[in-house]
Design a protein around this motif. Structure first.
Motif, PDB file in Angstrom:
ATOM      1  N   MET A 537       0.763  -1.314   0.024  1.00  0.00           N
ATOM      2  CA  MET A 537       0.022   0.161  -0.068  1.00  0.00           C
ATOM      3  C   MET A 537       0.741   1.256   0.058  1.00  0.00           C
ATOM      4  O   MET A 537       1.753   1.417   0.922  1.00  0.00           O
ATOM      5  CB  MET A 537      -0.882  -0.080   1.443  1.00  0.00           C
ATOM      6  CG  MET A 537      -1.677   1.215   1.641  1.00  0.00           C
ATOM      7  SD  MET A 537      -3.132   1.343   0.589  1.00  0.00           S
ATOM      8  CE  MET A 537      -4.254   0.588   1.182  1.00  0.00           C
ATOM      9  N   TYR A 541       3.677   1.844  -8.157  1.00  0.00           N
ATOM     10  CA  TYR A 541       3.174   1.177  -9.295  1.00  0.00           C
ATOM     11  C   TYR A 541       2.993  -0.404  -8.799  1.00  0.00           C
ATOM     12  O   TYR A 541       2.606  -1.238  -9.666  1.00  0.00           O
ATOM     13  CB  TYR A 541       4.439   0.758 -10.222  1.00  0.00           C
ATOM     14  CG  TYR A 541       4.036   0.574 -11.751  1.00  0.00           C
ATOM     15  CD1 TYR A 541       3.110   1.388 -12.410  1.00  0.00           C
ATOM     16  CD2 TYR A 541       3.878  -0.760 -12.023  1.00  0.00           C
ATOM     17  CE1 TYR A 541       2.788   1.089 -13.499  1.00  0.00           C
ATOM     18  CE2 TYR A 541       3.506  -1.063 -13.463  1.00  0.00           C
ATOM     19  CZ  TYR A 541       2.938  -0.077 -14.248  1.00  0.00           C
ATOM     20  OH  TYR A 541       2.397  -0.350 -15.353  1.00  0.00           O
ATOM     21  N   GLU A 543       1.090  -1.030  -5.802  1.00  0.00           N
ATOM     22  CA  GLU A 543      -0.242  -0.801  -4.639  1.00  0.00           C
ATOM     23  C   GLU A 543      -1.546  -1.272  -5.209  1.00  0.00           C
ATOM     24  O   GLU A 543      -2.200  -1.654  -4.388  1.00  0.00           O
ATOM     25  CB  GLU A 543      -0.069   0.376  -3.985  1.00  0.00           C
ATOM     26  CG  GLU A 543      -0.345   1.468  -4.809  1.00  0.00           C
ATOM     27  CD  GLU A 543      -0.712   2.630  -4.220  1.00  0.00           C
ATOM     28  OE1 GLU A 543      -0.905   2.685  -3.013  1.00  0.00           O
ATOM     29  OE2 GLU A 543      -0.780   3.725  -4.657  1.00  0.00           O
ATOM     30  N   SER A 544      -1.643  -1.231  -6.756  1.00  0.00           N
ATOM     31  CA  SER A 544      -3.145  -1.601  -7.126  1.00  0.00           C
ATOM     32  C   SER A 544      -3.717  -2.807  -6.651  1.00  0.00           C
ATOM     33  O   SER A 544      -2.914  -3.825  -6.345  1.00  0.00           O
ATOM     34  CB  SER A 544      -3.301  -1.161  -8.503  1.00  0.00           C
ATOM     35  OG  SER A 544      -2.688  -2.187  -9.244  1.00  0.00           O
ATOM     36  N   PRO A 545      -5.046  -3.179  -6.623  1.00  0.00           N
ATOM     37  CA  PRO A 545      -5.594  -4.593  -6.341  1.00  0.00           C
ATOM     38  C   PRO A 545      -5.086  -5.414  -7.589  1.00  0.00           C
ATOM     39  O   PRO A 545      -4.843  -6.601  -6.925  1.00  0.00           O
ATOM     40  CB  PRO A 545      -7.078  -4.525  -6.432  1.00  0.00           C
ATOM     41  CG  PRO A 545      -7.136  -2.662  -6.170  1.00  0.00           C
ATOM     42  CD  PRO A 545      -6.148  -2.062  -6.675  1.00  0.00           C
ATOM     43  N   ARG A 548      -1.358  -6.139  -6.874  1.00  0.00           N
ATOM     44  CA  ARG A 548      -1.191  -7.012  -5.669  1.00  0.00           C
ATOM     45  C   ARG A 548      -2.008  -8.448  -5.908  1.00  0.00           C
ATOM     46  O   ARG A 548      -0.932  -9.552  -5.557  1.00  0.00           O
ATOM     47  CB  ARG A 548      -2.379  -6.452  -4.675  1.00  0.00           C
ATOM     48  CG  ARG A 548      -2.158  -7.230  -3.201  1.00  0.00           C
ATOM     49  CD  ARG A 548      -3.074  -6.279  -2.017  1.00  0.00           C
ATOM     50  NE  ARG A 548      -4.205  -5.825  -2.641  1.00  0.00           N
ATOM     51  CZ  ARG A 548      -5.316  -6.535  -2.416  1.00  0.00           C
ATOM     52  NH1 ARG A 548      -5.169  -7.535  -1.889  1.00  0.00           N
ATOM     53  NH2 ARG A 548      -6.609  -5.985  -2.992  1.00  0.00           N
ATOM     54  N   PHE A 722      -3.394   5.314  -5.505  1.00  0.00           N
ATOM     55  CA  PHE A 722      -4.344   4.758  -6.402  1.00  0.00           C
ATOM     56  C   PHE A 722      -5.506   4.872  -5.504  1.00  0.00           C
ATOM     57  O   PHE A 722      -6.650   4.887  -5.966  1.00  0.00           O
ATOM     58  CB  PHE A 722      -3.701   3.339  -6.358  1.00  0.00           C
ATOM     59  CG  PHE A 722      -5.047   2.269  -7.259  1.00  0.00           C
ATOM     60  CD1 PHE A 722      -4.849   2.236  -8.566  1.00  0.00           C
ATOM     61  CD2 PHE A 722      -6.090   1.758  -6.533  1.00  0.00           C
ATOM     62  CE1 PHE A 722      -5.965   1.665  -9.383  1.00  0.00           C
ATOM     63  CE2 PHE A 722      -7.016   1.249  -7.307  1.00  0.00           C
ATOM     64  CZ  PHE A 722      -6.905   0.995  -8.500  1.00  0.00           C
ATOM     65  N   TYR A 723      -5.367   4.913  -4.131  1.00  0.00           N
ATOM     66  CA  TYR A 723      -6.634   4.939  -3.225  1.00  0.00           C
ATOM     67  C   TYR A 723      -6.813   6.273  -2.717  1.00  0.00           C
ATOM     68  O   TYR A 723      -6.190   7.314  -2.815  1.00  0.00           O
ATOM     69  CB  TYR A 723      -6.210   3.954  -2.167  1.00  0.00           C
ATOM     70  CG  TYR A 723      -6.097   2.529  -2.424  1.00  0.00           C
ATOM     71  CD1 TYR A 723      -7.054   1.493  -2.874  1.00  0.00           C
ATOM     72  CD2 TYR A 723      -4.731   2.106  -2.538  1.00  0.00           C
ATOM     73  CE1 TYR A 723      -6.530   0.332  -3.338  1.00  0.00           C
ATOM     74  CE2 TYR A 723      -4.347   1.060  -2.868  1.00  0.00           C
ATOM     75  CZ  TYR A 723      -5.205   0.097  -3.491  1.00  0.00           C
ATOM     76  OH  TYR A 723      -5.138  -1.145  -3.583  1.00  0.00           O
ATOM     77  N   THR A 909     -12.241   0.217  -2.972  1.00  0.00           N
ATOM     78  CA  THR A 909     -12.321   0.551  -4.311  1.00  0.00           C
ATOM     79  C   THR A 909     -13.197  -0.433  -5.380  1.00  0.00           C
ATOM     80  O   THR A 909     -13.177  -1.512  -5.009  1.00  0.00           O
ATOM     81  CB  THR A 909     -10.938   0.871  -4.994  1.00  0.00           C
ATOM     82  OG1 THR A 909     -11.005   1.269  -6.355  1.00  0.00           O
ATOM     83  CG2 THR A 909     -10.159  -0.444  -5.066  1.00  0.00           C
ATOM     84  N   LYS A 911     -13.572  -1.602  -9.390  1.00  0.00           N
ATOM     85  CA  LYS A 911     -13.447  -1.600 -10.761  1.00  0.00           C
ATOM     86  C   LYS A 911     -14.230  -2.229 -11.667  1.00  0.00           C
ATOM     87  O   LYS A 911     -14.758  -3.421 -11.643  1.00  0.00           O
ATOM     88  CB  LYS A 911     -11.825  -2.353 -10.902  1.00  0.00           C
ATOM     89  CG  LYS A 911     -11.454  -2.479 -12.560  1.00  0.00           C
ATOM     90  CD  LYS A 911     -10.564  -3.265 -13.056  1.00  0.00           C
ATOM     91  CE  LYS A 911      -9.956  -3.022 -14.290  1.00  0.00           C
ATOM     92  NZ  LYS A 911      -8.896  -4.093 -14.807  1.00  0.00           N
ATOM     93  N   THR A 925     -12.453  -4.272  -3.651  1.00  0.00           N
ATOM     94  CA  THR A 925     -11.539  -4.217  -2.621  1.00  0.00           C
ATOM     95  C   THR A 925     -12.351  -3.727  -1.684  1.00  0.00           C
ATOM     96  O   THR A 925     -12.713  -2.563  -1.549  1.00  0.00           O
ATOM     97  CB  THR A 925     -10.253  -3.791  -2.928  1.00  0.00           C
ATOM     98  OG1 THR A 925      -9.695  -4.358  -4.133  1.00  0.00           O
ATOM     99  CG2 THR A 925      -9.144  -3.896  -1.927  1.00  0.00           C
ATOM    100  N   ASP A 935     -10.544  -9.088  -1.236  1.00  0.00           N
ATOM    101  CA  ASP A 935     -11.271  -8.821  -2.647  1.00  0.00           C
ATOM    102  C   ASP A 935     -12.400  -9.755  -2.859  1.00  0.00           C
ATOM    103  O   ASP A 935     -12.819 -10.940  -2.651  1.00  0.00           O
ATOM    104  CB  ASP A 935      -9.874  -9.065  -3.622  1.00  0.00           C
ATOM    105  CG  ASP A 935      -8.954  -8.256  -3.495  1.00  0.00           C
ATOM    106  OD1 ASP A 935      -9.016  -7.131  -4.210  1.00  0.00           O
ATOM    107  OD2 ASP A 935      -8.029  -8.763  -2.668  1.00  0.00           O
TER     108      ASP A 935
END
Length: 1002
Positions: A537, A541, A543-545, A548, A722-723, A909, A911, A925, A935
């Motif tokens: 987190m 570059y 840290e995004s779900p 991850r 990202f968050y 978040t 998507k 997430t 998730d």
């Protein structure tokens, strides 16, 4: 015969492209013509590039106008004249000043005054380079004018703006948009004449037959002009040719810098390193790119001198020379980076260097470049008319009400059911869509040229304050101008601020840190464990779900794995279906031999025969399809942007297929490989580019591993990632911080860390004015902390409304007085008027008011924080109307594998995506009751029944599944949980209801 032709780069005026102008001229048997857009030269280079294809001699000029009022047309006799015109135009665009009624005395350009302007200004004499323009419409008046006596000065000036009635209608709409007016109210003076058309050359000659001398003058003028730019494959680069002023000295300097860099980068030396260096230097010198490398070295050297952090990436990161010059931190030997992606003899353009700076440092570095080098400009780009924007603009022009404009903008309509006006909006939106609307700035491109940039185009001056070309990167490369990419990136600002926090608060630790010691970071088990467990987190570059998830599926625990993951995550690899195939081959090493074509596996053994990096396109094209390296590079470049439609790209595509057939490959295999190339090449990273990102990821992971709170504060203070900020604050809490709301005595504009106490900045208070924050901090720094509310009011100019925000967020909690009591005091002291700022000779005597004892609940505070900060500092699960029925969380997923789970989560978040047949599905997430992340996925049948309704707590029922070891929940049903009623308004609602019932009973 046509000296005054417009394209749609006469912005919001012209109606067709430079290529369509050439096609129009060809159809009318015109052998030579002059492109003269209004105060613009955007189309000029491409006009010259394309003209030979139509058998037309291209000439260049400018239609100088104040607004739409014509002043004169300038026509370049030669390239020097084009430079003069661009200098003159640029000066007026930069200063936003009107053009004078009389043009300057150009040495290498002609000036044509429109017939009407000569009459209006009563110009009685003309210099050698000046002429009078006569249109078809002017001929009737010419014979009755005294200007008929200037026989040697009269030339044909038949403007070309339209091809037909449809173009004229489009022009009127563009003019209405530009004037922000209804079409019915558009002034005739804001429009061109409908007669501004091109006629066949024979017809034009016939019209002017009685005045043959005008035709002769025009012919002589055209024949006296020529313009040349080299667009051939073997063209010389137009970038600054030498760095030191001498090519020989440049070579000596580059070799010296490489020798100096060897001990720093390769203390152990080695023959392989020396061989690679010699090979690169030889090719760099042969291709004439020495100065290009030295300019990049100059830029990064200045950055290091100033203490700025930067990342060098792009295809240039494949170069050992770039590594030795410290342009990049990527070791091409370690990664076996493909040399031919970086440079080859068949490549006309130099390698790409994208140099990222902190968003705070980038403007300083840009200013340095403009001062350091002589001929510099930012690279332009065009913002075009897009569907939604056009519908709104044209809807206003036609006078449609907002509801109808909204319906059209959404695209949910049937043409057959639209009324006449709405149909016209749709019709002309489709006609104008894609036309340039206005000039903007390329994301990071800077041109450093040997010649003045006005040799190629005029420049304008956007709000950034740096001259910017009127052409884009595509035509820049065509003419041999290659950009230097100087980009802004928040990730570097996070690293820099982390180090500044450490220098301030932990100087003994700061002194031991070398943030560029990437080699040590790569071998650090603590850092690699973070990658393996995807605890990233806030890290650049990774840290995004999606990242991850990928890290867990690939079981990444080292630098090389992270380099691959950084490119696999890109859209193209996933779109081609090769992300999944890569994971399968990675986890089952025998699968590559079973599934991969032997040639593909031989080309790319490290990636199991799967195209992952941008240079894989070159490898496959060169080795699988037998294209030359030059053709392979055309293919790579052709996969993105405007190059895809270029003829050379189409030819290479055809050759790719033909060559494969000649090699005996079946069409099924050929088109499978081609589809993979086509689907991802425009989105994939070069391996060196991925490696650069992985280096920065390791720097941020080091900070997160060893200085997590300092790093998380830096993340928050530089715009998050990202968050939403709320989740970085949550992460800081999970890492051991105690979170405090803004405080008058401890907070600053941004967040501040004291040990493990994190005080939120005043910047989170959305309605607090910046000037109030400035006053508070200035007064506190000058005269110390505030002792009470009264002390604060004596020292800070503030209104009751602004003070109320601070009291309600409990920023005066150091007074140990309930905030309701403080609000009473504030109103009694200030009333509703703003405080008057006046000098205080003596401290005022404050009146002692008796305030009733009041209290505040934690629940009330949470809702106040939600209102003022946008999030609360307690657990959102504490606000639920009904407490959770269970405590299931992320820790329980493994226990429920292949079983059904009932779980609560606070939304982080979502998507939203679509399946290949267009059905919607969602990936979400969430944070569980223990603060850990999990998730979920809603497949189309479920996504059609349930949807997310903003932030809040959701309850899910679904099946826990594992894909390559990554656990998630396939949701069967869900619902959003209600929060309790806001206690601040509950009493008011109860009182109102009781009052209503009381009245009703009467």
């Amino acid at each position: 015969m046509y000296l005054n032709c417009h394209t749609y780069y006469s912005l919001r005026y012209g109606t067709f492209s430079e290529e369509e102008l050439l096609r129009l001229a060809q159809g009318n048997q015109v052998a030579q013509l002059v492109l003269t857009d209004i105060n613009n030269t955007s189309a000029c280079l491409n006009f010259v590039r394309k003209a030979p294809e139509f058998g037309i001699k291209p000439l260049l000029g400018v239609d100088f106008r104040n607004g739409v009022d014509p002043c004169y047309v300038g026509i370049a006799k030669n390239n020097e004249g084009y430079l003069e015109l661009n200098n003159f135009l640029s000066e007026h665009l930069h200063r936003e000043k009107e053009f004078p009624p009389v043009a300057p005395c150009f040495e290498n350009a002609y000036v044509i005054y429109p017939f009407e302007k000569v009459l209006l200004h009563e110009i009685a004499s003309f210099r050698e380079h000046e002429f009078i323009g006569i249109s078809v419409a002017n001929l009737k008046r010419l014979r009755f004018s005294k200007l008929v006596g200037f026989k040697e000065k009269l030339v044909v000036q038949q403007p070309v703006t339209f091809r037909n009635k449809r173009d004229f209608n489009a022009h009127r709409l563009l003019r209405a948009i530009d004037n922000n007016t209804l079409l019915s109210k558009l002034s005739i003076t804001e429009q061109a004449s409908e007669e501004e058309k091109m006629f066949p050359i024979k017809n034009l000659a016939a019209v002017f037959a009685e005045h043959s001398f005008i035709l002769e003058n025009t012919e002589q003028l055209l024949n006296a002009c020529s313009i040349e730019f080299d667009f051939s494959e073997g063209r010389e680069p137009q970038n600054l040719k030498t760095y030191t002023g001498s090519k020989e000295k440049d070579v000596v300097l580059l070799e010296k810098l490489c020798e100096e860099g060897l001990p720093y980068r390769y203390p152990e030396g080695g023959d392989a390193v020396k061989a690679r260096l010699d090979k690169e230097l030889q090719l760099i010198k042969k291709m004439g790119f020495v100065s290009y490398f030295l300019i990049n070295w100059d830029i990064v050297s200045e950055a290091r001198r100033r203490g700025f952090y930067y990342v060098g990436r792009g295809s240039g990161a494949n170069s050992i020379v770039a590594y030795l010059l410290r342009i990049t931190d990527v070791d091409p030997m370690e990664l076996d980076l493909y040399f031919e992606r970086f440079i080859n003899l068949y490549r006309a353009n130099p390698p790409d260097f994208d140099i990222d700076f902190s968003h705070r440092d980038r403007p300083i570095m840009t200013e340095y470049i403009f001062k350091r080098f002589q001929h510099v400009a930012l690279l332009g780009t065009y913002v075009t008319f897009k569907w939604k924007g056009m519908v709104r603009e044209l809807g206003k022009v036609f006078g449609l009400p907002k509801e109808e404009i909204d319906a059209l903008s959404d695209g949910h309509f049937q043409m057959s059911r639209l009324d006449g006006v709405s149909s016209l909006v749709v019709k002309y939106t489709r006609l104008l869509e894609g036309m340039p609307n206005y000039l903007s700035i390329h994301a990071g491109g800077i041109l450093i040229s040997e010649k003045p940039l006005h040799w190629f185009s005029a420049t304008h001056l956007p709000p950034k304050g740096f001259p910017t070309t009127q052409f884009d990167m595509v035509i820049a490369e065509d003419v041999g101008l290659y950009k230097f990419d100087i980009l802004g990136q928040r990730g570097l600002a996070k690293i820099r601020e982390s180090m500044e926090i450490l220098e301030r608060d932990r100087p003994e630790d700061f002194a031991k840190i070398d943030i560029h010691d990437i080699k040590r970071f790569k071998e650090d088990s603590k850092i690699n464990d973070l990658i393996k467990t995807a605890q990233c987190m806030g890290c650049f570059y990774v840290e995004s779900p999606a990242m991850r998830m990928l890290l867990k599926k690939l079981e990444v625990d080292n630098y090389l794995g992270l380099v691959a993951a950084s490119s696999i995550i890109r859209p193209g690899v996933a779109k081609s279906g090769m992300m999944r195939e890569y994971i399968l081959r990675h986890r089952n090493k025998g699968r590559a031999e079973e599934k991969a074509h032997p040639v593909m596996l031989n080309i790319m053994p490290d990636t199991y025969g799967v195209m992952v990096y941008q240079e894989d396109v070159i490898k496959v094209a060169h080795h699988f399809a037998d294209l030359t390296l030059g053709e392979a590079d055309v293919l790579r470049r052709g996969m993105s942007g405007k190059f895809r439609s270029r003829e050379e790209f189409q030819k290479v595509r055809e050759k790719f297929i033909d060559n494969c057939r000649k090699k005996g490959y079946g069409d099924e295999l050929i088109f499978e490989i081609w589809d993979q190339v086509a689907s991802f090449a425009g989105y994939a990273f070069a391996k060196g580019h991925s490696a650069s990102y992985a280096v920065e990821s390791y720097q941020t992971l080091f900070l997160r591993a060893y200085y997590p709170l300092e790093y998380m504060v830096a993340v928050l203070n530089n715009g998050g990632g990202f968050y939403r900020s709320e989740f970085y604050i949550h992460e800081a809490r999970m890492l051991g911080a105690t979170i405090h709301p803004p405080c008058i005595n401890s907070s600053f504009g941004t967040n501040r860390l004291y040990g493990k106490q994190l005080y939120l900045g005043f910047g989170y208070l959305k309605d607090l004015e910046a000037r109030v924050t400035e006053r508070i901090l200035k007064e506190r720094i000058l005269n110390g902390i505030f002792l009470s509310l009264e002390d604060f009011l004596d020292r800070v100019l503030i209104s009751i409304e602004q003070l109320g925000i601070l009291i309600r967020i409990d920023a005066f909690r150091f007074t140990h007085t309930n905030k309701h009591e403080l609000l009473w005091k504030a109103h009694l002291f200030l009333g509703k008027s703003k405080k008057i700022d006046h000098p205080k000779l003596f401290a005022p005597k404050q009146q002692d008011f008796r305030i009733p004892r009041l209290h505040t609940t934690d629940l009330e505070m949470a809702f106040t924080q939600l209102e003022l900060l946008g999030f609360c500092l307690c657990s959102p699960f504490e606000l639920l109307q009904e407490p959770p029925m269970n405590a299931n969380g992320s820790k329980d997923l493994a226990r429920y594998l292949n079983r059904y789970i009932d779980i609560y989560g606070y939304l982080v978040t979502v998507k939203n995506t679509s399946t290949h047949n267009g059905k919607k599905m969602h990936f979400a997430t969430l944070v569980d009751q223990q603060g850990e992340v999990f998730d979920t996925v809603l497949f189309p049948p479920v996504a059609a029944k349930y949807f997310f309704r903003g932030r809040g707590v959701y309850r899910f029922y679904g099946k826990v599944v594992s894909e390559f070891g990554f656990l998630s929940i396939e949701v069967i049903k869900m619902r959003k949980e209600d929060y309790v009623q806001d206690p601040r308004y509950a009493d008011m609602k109860t009182a109102n209801r009781e009052l209503f019932l009381k009245k009703d009973s009467k």
